[in-house]
Design a protein around this motif. Structure first.
Motif, PDB file in Angstrom:
ATOM      1  N   MET A   1       0.834  -1.196   0.000  1.00 29.64           N
ATOM      2  CA  MET A   1       0.000   0.000   0.000  1.00 29.64           C
ATOM      3  C   MET A   1       0.879   1.260   0.000  1.00 29.64           C
ATOM      4  O   MET A   1       0.438   2.335  -0.368  1.00 29.64           O
ATOM      5  CB  MET A   1      -0.903   0.005   1.225  1.00 29.64           C
ATOM      6  N   VAL A   2       2.131   1.076   0.468  1.00 30.38           N
ATOM      7  CA  VAL A   2       3.092   2.174   0.557  1.00 30.38           C
ATOM      8  C   VAL A   2       4.426   1.691   0.007  1.00 30.38           C
ATOM      9  O   VAL A   2       4.834   0.551   0.256  1.00 30.38           O
ATOM     10  CB  VAL A   2       3.291   2.632   2.025  1.00 30.38           C
ATOM     11  N   ALA A   3       5.109   2.549  -0.768  1.00 33.29           N
ATOM     12  CA  ALA A   3       6.452   2.243  -1.270  1.00 33.29           C
ATOM     13  C   ALA A   3       7.403   3.357  -0.849  1.00 33.29           C
ATOM     14  O   ALA A   3       7.128   4.530  -1.081  1.00 33.29           O
ATOM     15  CB  ALA A   3       6.450   2.092  -2.780  1.00 33.29           C
ATOM     16  N   ILE A   4       8.493   2.978  -0.194  1.00 27.40           N
ATOM     17  CA  ILE A   4       9.550   3.913   0.185  1.00 27.40           C
ATOM     18  C   ILE A   4      10.711   3.657  -0.758  1.00 27.40           C
ATOM     19  O   ILE A   4      11.315   2.577  -0.731  1.00 27.40           O
ATOM     20  CB  ILE A   4      10.009   3.699   1.643  1.00 27.40           C
ATOM     21  N   LEU A   5      11.041   4.618  -1.613  1.00 28.75           N
ATOM     22  CA  LEU A   5      12.016   4.395  -2.683  1.00 28.75           C
ATOM     23  C   LEU A   5      13.212   5.327  -2.558  1.00 28.75           C
ATOM     24  O   LEU A   5      13.043   6.554  -2.525  1.00 28.75           O
ATOM     25  CB  LEU A   5      11.370   4.617  -4.058  1.00 28.75           C
ATOM     26  N   ASP A   6      14.407   4.744  -2.503  1.00 26.87           N
ATOM     27  CA  ASP A   6      15.610   5.559  -2.584  1.00 26.87           C
ATOM     28  C   ASP A   6      15.775   6.026  -4.024  1.00 26.87           C
ATOM     29  O   ASP A   6      15.484   5.271  -4.970  1.00 26.87           O
ATOM     30  CB  ASP A   6      16.818   4.734  -2.145  1.00 26.87           C
ATOM     31  N   VAL A   7      16.229   7.250  -4.218  1.00 29.34           N
ATOM     32  CA  VAL A   7      16.428   7.771  -5.569  1.00 29.34           C
ATOM     33  C   VAL A   7      17.607   7.084  -6.245  1.00 29.34           C
ATOM     34  O   VAL A   7      17.516   6.611  -7.376  1.00 29.34           O
ATOM     35  CB  VAL A   7      16.650   9.296  -5.530  1.00 29.34           C
ATOM     36  N   MET A   8      18.739   6.989  -5.538  1.00 32.56           N
ATOM     37  CA  MET A   8      19.974   6.474  -6.115  1.00 32.56           C
ATOM     38  C   MET A   8      20.070   4.964  -5.912  1.00 32.56           C
ATOM     39  O   MET A   8      20.707   4.480  -4.983  1.00 32.56           O
ATOM     40  CB  MET A   8      21.175   7.179  -5.482  1.00 32.56           C
ATOM     41  N   LEU A   9      19.417   4.222  -6.784  1.00 28.67           N
ATOM     42  CA  LEU A   9      19.464   2.762  -6.738  1.00 28.67           C
ATOM     43  C   LEU A   9      20.330   2.246  -7.873  1.00 28.67           C
ATOM     44  O   LEU A   9      20.378   2.853  -8.942  1.00 28.67           O
ATOM     45  CB  LEU A   9      18.046   2.184  -6.871  1.00 28.67           C
ATOM     46  N   PRO A  10      21.017   1.118  -7.674  1.00 32.53           N
ATOM     47  CA  PRO A  10      21.787   0.537  -8.774  1.00 32.53           C
ATOM     48  C   PRO A  10      20.839  -0.011  -9.843  1.00 32.53           C
ATOM     49  O   PRO A  10      19.714  -0.410  -9.537  1.00 32.53           O
ATOM     50  CB  PRO A  10      22.558  -0.603  -8.089  1.00 32.53           C
ATOM     51  N   GLY A  11      21.275  -0.020 -11.083  1.00 30.00           N
ATOM     52  CA  GLY A  11      20.404  -0.521 -12.154  1.00 30.00           C
ATOM     53  C   GLY A  11      19.267   0.452 -12.418  1.00 30.00           C
ATOM     54  O   GLY A  11      19.494   1.628 -12.703  1.00 30.00           O
ATOM     55  N   ILE A  12      18.044  -0.016 -12.295  1.00 27.56           N
ATOM     56  CA  ILE A  12      16.868   0.843 -12.481  1.00 27.56           C
ATOM     57  C   ILE A  12      16.783   1.813 -11.304  1.00 27.56           C
ATOM     58  O   ILE A  12      16.685   1.388 -10.149  1.00 27.56           O
ATOM     59  CB  ILE A  12      15.583   0.001 -12.568  1.00 27.56           C
ATOM     60  N   ASP A  13      16.824   3.115 -11.587  1.00 29.72           N
ATOM     61  CA  ASP A  13      16.844   4.080 -10.480  1.00 29.72           C
ATOM     62  C   ASP A  13      15.453   4.276  -9.873  1.00 29.72           C
ATOM     63  O   ASP A  13      14.443   3.785 -10.379  1.00 29.72           O
ATOM     64  CB  ASP A  13      17.432   5.420 -10.927  1.00 29.72           C
ATOM     65  N   GLY A  14      15.437   5.011  -8.761  1.00 29.15           N
ATOM     66  CA  GLY A  14      14.193   5.217  -8.024  1.00 29.15           C
ATOM     67  C   GLY A  14      13.146   5.987  -8.802  1.00 29.15           C
ATOM     68  O   GLY A  14      11.945   5.747  -8.645  1.00 29.15           O
ATOM     69  N   PHE A  15      13.573   6.933  -9.641  1.00 28.96           N
ATOM     70  CA  PHE A  15      12.616   7.697 -10.443  1.00 28.96           C
ATOM     71  C   PHE A  15      11.871   6.786 -11.413  1.00 28.96           C
ATOM     72  O   PHE A  15      10.653   6.878 -11.574  1.00 28.96           O
ATOM     73  CB  PHE A  15      13.324   8.802 -11.227  1.00 28.96           C
ATOM     74  N   THR A  16      12.620   5.916 -12.072  1.00 30.80           N
ATOM     75  CA  THR A  16      12.010   5.004 -13.042  1.00 30.80           C
ATOM     76  C   THR A  16      11.046   4.052 -12.338  1.00 30.80           C
ATOM     77  O   THR A  16       9.948   3.787 -12.840  1.00 30.80           O
ATOM     78  CB  THR A  16      13.091   4.208 -13.790  1.00 30.80           C
ATOM     79  N   LEU A  17      11.454   3.555 -11.179  1.00 31.03           N
ATOM     80  CA  LEU A  17      10.582   2.658 -10.416  1.00 31.03           C
ATOM     81  C   LEU A  17       9.333   3.392  -9.956  1.00 31.03           C
ATOM     82  O   LEU A  17       8.220   2.855 -10.033  1.00 31.03           O
ATOM     83  CB  LEU A  17      11.334   2.094  -9.211  1.00 31.03           C
ATOM     84  N   CYS A  18       9.491   4.634  -9.501  1.00 38.82           N
ATOM     85  CA  CYS A  18       8.346   5.442  -9.073  1.00 38.82           C
ATOM     86  C   CYS A  18       7.363   5.622 -10.223  1.00 38.82           C
ATOM     87  O   CYS A  18       6.149   5.445 -10.054  1.00 38.82           O
ATOM     88  CB  CYS A  18       8.823   6.803  -8.571  1.00 38.82           C
ATOM     89  N   SER A  19       7.876   5.973 -11.388  1.00 36.97           N
ATOM     90  CA  SER A  19       7.012   6.180 -12.551  1.00 36.97           C
ATOM     91  C   SER A  19       6.251   4.908 -12.904  1.00 36.97           C
ATOM     92  O   SER A  19       5.049   4.949 -13.213  1.00 36.97           O
ATOM     93  CB  SER A  19       7.860   6.645 -13.740  1.00 36.97           C
TER      94      SER A  19
END
Length: 233
Positions: free
Chosen positions: A51-69
């Motif tokens: 129900m909630v996702a806590i995402l770091d921006v600077m992730l290896p591979g697919i970054d947090g922005f892409t995952l958020c989108s």
């Protein structure tokens, strides 16, 4: 009957930070799943259904922005909170622009993170003053029960934060509201985040509901004050 816990996915590549967040969320009564990368998050998300996702921006591979989108494209109701580095204002704005509901700047107090999660969940569960379930204004309609927004009879998908802002505007048509008032009404008086979050969300809403977002006629800017929802033709 056991109480259903809110499921939170924590995506952070630094193990010490990830475990620290998970430990505090577990203590606060959340059900937590950890992932060290976006790729791992994508493997578990369909089964875990957070129900909630806590995402770091600077992730290896697919970054947090892409995952958020990606997560926002799959769910308009999921609460998404980005973790950004100190002083990285561009990261904050970028995250909000692509659909995040909030952000936290590292290092942060875990109690504040929990408060931010709860504040955003309240927007989904409508823990606000009672109100008619269907509201109409001009050519727009809000269905609170279904959490749907319509303009000219067509549904427009809004995030929980965007929906809460429109609901707030519907309750205050033709009233000039300052950014601080909007922050208090939507995020709550105990929210201590950056006031820029109001401007970013209003801009995002305009992109979705205005005929010409560069010349808004629905959500008007009141210079020196804030914003106003036009209530009459």
């Amino acid at each position: 009957m056991d109480e259903i816990k809110t499921r939170v996915l924590v995506v952070e590549d630094e193990a010490s930070i990830r475990r620290f967040i998970a430990l505090n969320l577990n203590r606060a009564g959340f059900e937590v799943m950890e992932a060290e990368s976006s790729e791992m998050a994508l493997e578990i998300i369909n089964e875990f259904k957070p129900m909630v996702a806590i995402l770091d921006v600077m992730l290896p591979g697919i970054d947090g922005f892409t995952l958020c989108s990606y997560l926002r494209s799959k769910s308009s109701n999921m609460v998404i909170i980005m973790l950004t580095a100190k002083g990285q204002d561009t990261d904050k704005i970028s995250g909000l622009e692509i659909g995040a509901d909030d952000y936290m700047v590292k290092p942060f107090n875990p109690m504040e993170l929990i408060a931010r999660i709860n504040a955003n969940l309240r927007k989904i569960h409508n823990v606000r003053k009672p109100l008619e379930q269907r509201l109409s204004l001009l050519d727009m309609e809000i269905d609170k029960d279904a959490q749907r927004f319509y303009r000219k009879g067509e549904e427009i998908e809004l995030t929980p934060t965007e929906f809460a802002i429109m609901e707030m505007f519907f309750q205050n048509p033709d009233k000039a509201l300052s950014r601080h008032e909007i922050l208090d009404l939507v995020w709550g008086k105990n929210y201590f985040g950056d006031i820029k979050i109001v401007d970013v969300n209003v801009r995002r809403i305009r992109e979705k509901i205005e005929d010409d977002p560069s010349n808004p006629k629905i959500i008007e800017t009141v210079w020196g004050v804030g914003y106003r929802l036009r209530g009459e033709k």
